[in-house]
Scaffold this motif. Sequence first.
Motif, PDB file in Angstrom:
ATOM      1  N   ASN A  94       0.829  -1.201   0.000  1.00  0.00           N
ATOM      2  CA  ASN A  94       0.000   0.000   0.000  1.00  0.00           C
ATOM      3  C   ASN A  94       0.871   1.261   0.000  1.00  0.00           C
ATOM      4  OD1 ASN A  94      -1.887   1.996   0.360  1.00  0.00           O
ATOM      5  ND2 ASN A  94      -2.792   1.146   2.224  1.00  0.00           N
ATOM      6  N   HIS A  96       0.009   4.244   0.179  1.00  0.00           N
ATOM      7  CA  HIS A  96      -0.505   5.308   1.041  1.00  0.00           C
ATOM      8  C   HIS A  96      -0.124   5.125   2.509  1.00  0.00           C
ATOM      9  CE1 HIS A  96      -3.830   6.185  -2.140  1.00  0.00           C
ATOM     10  NE2 HIS A  96      -2.689   6.759  -2.436  1.00  0.00           N
ATOM     11  N   GLN A  97       0.480   3.966   2.830  1.00  0.00           N
ATOM     12  CA  GLN A  97       0.936   3.698   4.197  1.00  0.00           C
ATOM     13  C   GLN A  97       2.413   3.302   4.133  1.00  0.00           C
ATOM     14  OE1 GLN A  97      -0.854   4.144   6.966  1.00  0.00           O
ATOM     15  NE2 GLN A  97      -2.706   4.746   5.849  1.00  0.00           N
ATOM     16  N   GLU A 100       4.060   0.972   6.947  1.00  0.00           N
ATOM     17  CA  GLU A 100       3.440  -0.357   6.866  1.00  0.00           C
ATOM     18  C   GLU A 100       3.900  -1.081   5.613  1.00  0.00           C
ATOM     19  OE1 GLU A 100      -0.955  -1.985   5.709  1.00  0.00           O
ATOM     20  OE2 GLU A 100      -0.885  -0.396   7.223  1.00  0.00           O
TER      21      GLU A 100
END
Length: 275
Positions: A94, A96-97, A100
């Motif tokens: 991801n 957008h993270q 993470e």
Amino acid sequence: MKSEKPIIDVWMQQPTREFLNHPMFASLRKWMGIDLIEQDLPMEWTLDSMDQAGVGLGLLSAWHGPCGPLISNEQVLSLVQAFPGRFKGLASVNLHQPMEALREMTYYIQERGFVGVRQVQWFWNLPATDRRYYPLYARCVELDVPICFQVGHTGPLRPSEPGRPIPYIDEVALDFPELKMVCGHIGYPWTQEMIAVATKHPNVYIDTSAYTAKRFPPELIQYMKTNGKKKVMFGTNYPMIPHAKCLEDLDSLGLDQDVKERFLHQNAREVFNLG
């Protein structure tokens, strides 16, 4: 077409129902002549497709986009573990993270034996120069694994601009000269741009996924025969194209045996550290 060693497919996926039924693949389903599916494709189909073409190893891609995973890293891992020796995993995360994403890709590469990362730029509508990718590039360099991209126009009805080799792949290679980038789908209609970028940068490579051998552009064939012998590797984008279909016209290209061996497996072994 014969190879001295089992062929390696550097871009394939074992699609989930969520993957094949996604609205963005409607144009590809029409082209493939299939309807919406009610369940995941059987692994027997995939293994049979590989066996018919002499493909011994497939690099299975996870798919993560703004809407979440269509094929998760854990789903890929389960197939790698279920069929040892036939598959290796390519992680997807991801954008957008970022923290993470870094933890997840590191885990699957260091602890689960994945051999690279795949991020499909058109899925995010973000070119490779977007800042969201840059933490991934640094970590790929640290882990000595490639990042795999799409180049060229899109089959799905999404913008093609993020897949341009120039300026995007070129500028990333300038910022990260140690980063290995494997650029799938040849780069058409910007094939000459893609060849120029791969020639300019030692760690930029091309894979032929989504194209059958008879559709390889002439400039790519000439590149494979000359200074691109170590730069091009075989991919299918299965299940969009079966393995045997991709290879059935390979002998008509006039490649010598050394070029064929590099294209079909040796380049992939070296770039993805497959031993």
